[in-house]
Design a protein around this motif. Structure first.
Motif, PDB file in Angstrom:
ATOM      1  N   ASP A  72      10.929   0.190 -10.414  1.00  0.00           N
ATOM      2  CA  ASP A  72      10.837  -0.380  -9.303  1.00  0.00           C
ATOM      3  C   ASP A  72      11.089  -1.387  -8.489  1.00  0.00           C
ATOM      4  N   THR A  73      12.844  -0.591  -8.740  1.00  0.00           N
ATOM      5  CA  THR A  73      14.086  -1.600  -8.032  1.00  0.00           C
ATOM      6  C   THR A  73      15.229  -0.470  -7.610  1.00  0.00           C
ATOM      7  N   CYS A  74      15.524  -0.227  -6.467  1.00  0.00           N
ATOM      8  CA  CYS A  74      16.586   1.177  -6.355  1.00  0.00           C
ATOM      9  C   CYS A  74      17.741  -0.107  -6.728  1.00  0.00           C
ATOM     10  N   PRO A  75      18.903   0.493  -7.703  1.00  0.00           N
ATOM     11  CA  PRO A  75      20.163  -0.251  -7.331  1.00  0.00           C
ATOM     12  C   PRO A  75      21.008  -0.616  -6.718  1.00  0.00           C
ATOM     13  N   ILE A  76      21.014   0.398  -5.475  1.00  0.00           N
ATOM     14  CA  ILE A  76      21.526   0.302  -3.670  1.00  0.00           C
ATOM     15  C   ILE A  76      20.527  -0.853  -3.398  1.00  0.00           C
ATOM     16  N   THR A  77      19.368  -0.784  -3.227  1.00  0.00           N
ATOM     17  CA  THR A  77      18.358  -1.065  -2.232  1.00  0.00           C
ATOM     18  C   THR A  77      17.648  -2.064  -2.684  1.00  0.00           C
ATOM     19  N   GLY A  78      17.179  -2.272  -3.509  1.00  0.00           N
ATOM     20  CA  GLY A  78      16.281  -3.278  -4.394  1.00  0.00           C
ATOM     21  C   GLY A  78      15.342  -2.789  -3.684  1.00  0.00           C
ATOM     22  N   PRO A  79      13.810  -3.534  -3.989  1.00  0.00           N
ATOM     23  CA  PRO A  79      12.378  -2.903  -4.640  1.00  0.00           C
ATOM     24  C   PRO A  79      12.184  -2.128  -3.489  1.00  0.00           C
ATOM     25  N   ARG A  80      11.739  -1.248  -4.756  1.00  0.00           N
ATOM     26  CA  ARG A  80      11.137   0.153  -3.967  1.00  0.00           C
ATOM     27  C   ARG A  80      10.132   1.088  -4.359  1.00  0.00           C
ATOM     28  N   ILE A  81       9.521   1.430  -4.035  1.00  0.00           N
ATOM     29  CA  ILE A  81       8.131   2.498  -4.285  1.00  0.00           C
ATOM     30  C   ILE A  81       8.592   3.885  -4.527  1.00  0.00           C
ATOM     31  N   PHE A  82       8.946   4.209  -6.294  1.00  0.00           N
ATOM     32  CA  PHE A  82       9.673   5.449  -5.606  1.00  0.00           C
ATOM     33  C   PHE A  82       8.569   6.473  -5.718  1.00  0.00           C
ATOM     34  N   PHE A  83       8.572   7.556  -4.243  1.00  0.00           N
ATOM     35  CA  PHE A  83       7.786   8.917  -4.590  1.00  0.00           C
ATOM     36  C   PHE A  83       8.618  10.240  -4.405  1.00  0.00           C
TER      37      PHE A  83
END
Ligand SMILES: Cc1ncc(COP(=O)(O)O)c(C=O)c1O
Length: 419
Positions: free
Chosen positions: A20-31
């Motif tokens: 639930d977290t992108c190492p580049i941009t932070g929290p995100r939902i991955f679809f």
């Protein structure tokens, strides 16, 4: 269903890196799973372990023997995952490279003349390889038209193009643009009836994360996947070649084993990470069957994955809680139709009056990662006939949750409302 087993969804998500977290941009939902699925933590660890081992394969020392054992185990695991008794499994540079290699080998080894057959649904990986070698060998490359309305291609469409002089045929298992699957066994059977000698190569790259591959039931000669799209990592592709394709002349080191498809020293870590993937499927399936048999567990996992993905795509399309589904939002169009039994964890959509890239950017702003498919050399085959310059691809996997879909729908309601 995965969510019906208390705590299982948390355990599933706990096994993947960057859920639930992108190492580049932070929290995100991955679809954006169709572009590259999440990576198992075990794969990350295994990669680091093998990257540090200096020994090479085929030496008379214990380290080298261990590497050979690991590769042997991985090949056995791949056999179980693909459900295939015969033929050869091998690792190449990428899924695309493996497809090119299988197709190049097939087209150049079959008797002269005849025709090559594929469909307009295919990814350029197989279409380009077939087109290139059709030109080089002076053969016609017939492309069966897919159905714009359903976003797939059926056996009846293939049937119209069948003839006894087919030499090599390609089938796409699942479309990365529409998300719809293709009835591989039915099409392969029809091709075999018309042209028993025709070699059939299948692009399974987009299908693999959905779990159910059963090569022994397909009647085909080649299958390719990209492991990073099925919970492993980038840097290699996996190919399977039937015994009859393997027996034909192919590029290889002179004097080496005749059945060998591998060119050069293999990355033991690549093989080992695929064992991690197969172990993961077997672990997941173990929650849905009492069987200790690895294949039975993989099949049970595939069923659970399919059921969960269907729940999620249904929620996307028809809504969840008090949130409206995409099919109810004004100006939202769904590629391949709303109700489509061939759908595999993916919804491609358009929003009237909005560029797909702007929708993807607006979703990104809300921490939801999707992807723009443009009518370029990758997706023009599907989008051009629909008169669409682009579409938004929303692709999920079994580790995605209903809560994530709900957040996506809330964001989409705002985007569609903003007219
Ligand atoms: C169906 C299909 N075939 C081939 C490819 C190419 O795969 P790779 O870039 O991993 O070689 C993709 C990538 O998205 C795909 O979805």
């Amino acid at each position: 269903m995965i969510t019906e087993k208390p705590g299982l969804m948390e355990e599933v998500r706990g096994r993947f890196a960057h859920v639930d977290t992108c190492p580049i941009t932070g929290p995100r939902i991955f679809f954006e799973n169709a572009g590259g699925a999440l990576t198992l933590k075990s794969v990350v660890e295994t990669s680091a372990t093998y990257a540090a081992i200096p020994d090479n394969q085929g030496r008379d020392n214990p380290a080298s023997k261990e590497l050979m054992r690991v590769i042997g185990q991985a090949k056995a695991d791949m056999r179980t995952f693909f459900n295939v008794a015969g033929g050869q499994l091998f690792v190449g540079e990428s899924g695309t490279e493996v497809l090119f290699r299988l197709i190049r080998s097939a087209v150049n080894a079959v008797p002269e003349g005849g025709k090559l057959l594929g469909s307009t649904l295919e990814h350029p990986a197989s279409r380009s390889a077939m087109g290139y070698w059709a030109e080089k060998t002076g053969r016609e490359h017939i492309l069966v038209a897919h159905d714009d309305a359903t976003g797939t291609v059926g056996v009846e469409a293939y049937r119209k193009a069948l003839s006894a002089d087919l030499r090599v045929a390609t089938i796409l298992h699942t479309s990365p643009v529409t998300g719809m699957s293709v009835d591989v066994p039915a099409i392969a059977k029809a091709i075999r009836e018309a042209a028993p000698g025709c070699l059939i190569i299948v692009d399974g790259i987009q299908h693999a994360s959905h779990g159910h591959i059963d090569i022994d039931s397909y009647g085909i000669d080649g299958y390719a996947i990209s492991p990073y799209k099925v919970f492993s990592r980038h840097g290699y592709g996996i190919g399977w070649a039937s015994d009859r394709l393997t027996a034909l002349p192919k590029e290889q080191l002179r004097g080496g084993p005749a059945e060998n498809w591998e060119l050069g020293t293999r990355d033991t870590g690549a093989y080992a990470t695929f064992s991690n993937v197969v172990d993961y499927f077997a672990w997941l399936g173990g929650h849905f069957t009492g069987s200790g048999d690895k294949r039975a567990r993989i099949e049970a996992a595939a069923k659970a994955i399919h059921a969960h993905e269907k729940t999620l795509t249904d929620a996307m399309l028809y809504g969840t809680g008090n949130l409206k589904g995409l099919s109810e939002l004004p100006g939202v169009g769904i590629i391949g139709g709303i109700e489509n039994p061939a759908r595999e964890g993916l919804v491609s959509l358009t929003v009237e009056g909005k560029e797909a890239a702007d929708v993807v950017a607006a979703l990104n702003d809300q921490g939801i990662r999707t992807h723009t498919r443009k009518a370029d050399h990758y997706s023009g085959n599907v989008l051009d006939p629909l008169g669409l310059p682009s579409a938004v691809r929303v692709s999920l996997c079994h580790y995605n949750s209903l809560e994530e879909v709900a957040q996506f729908l809330a964001a989409m309601a705002e985007i569609a409302d903003a007219g």
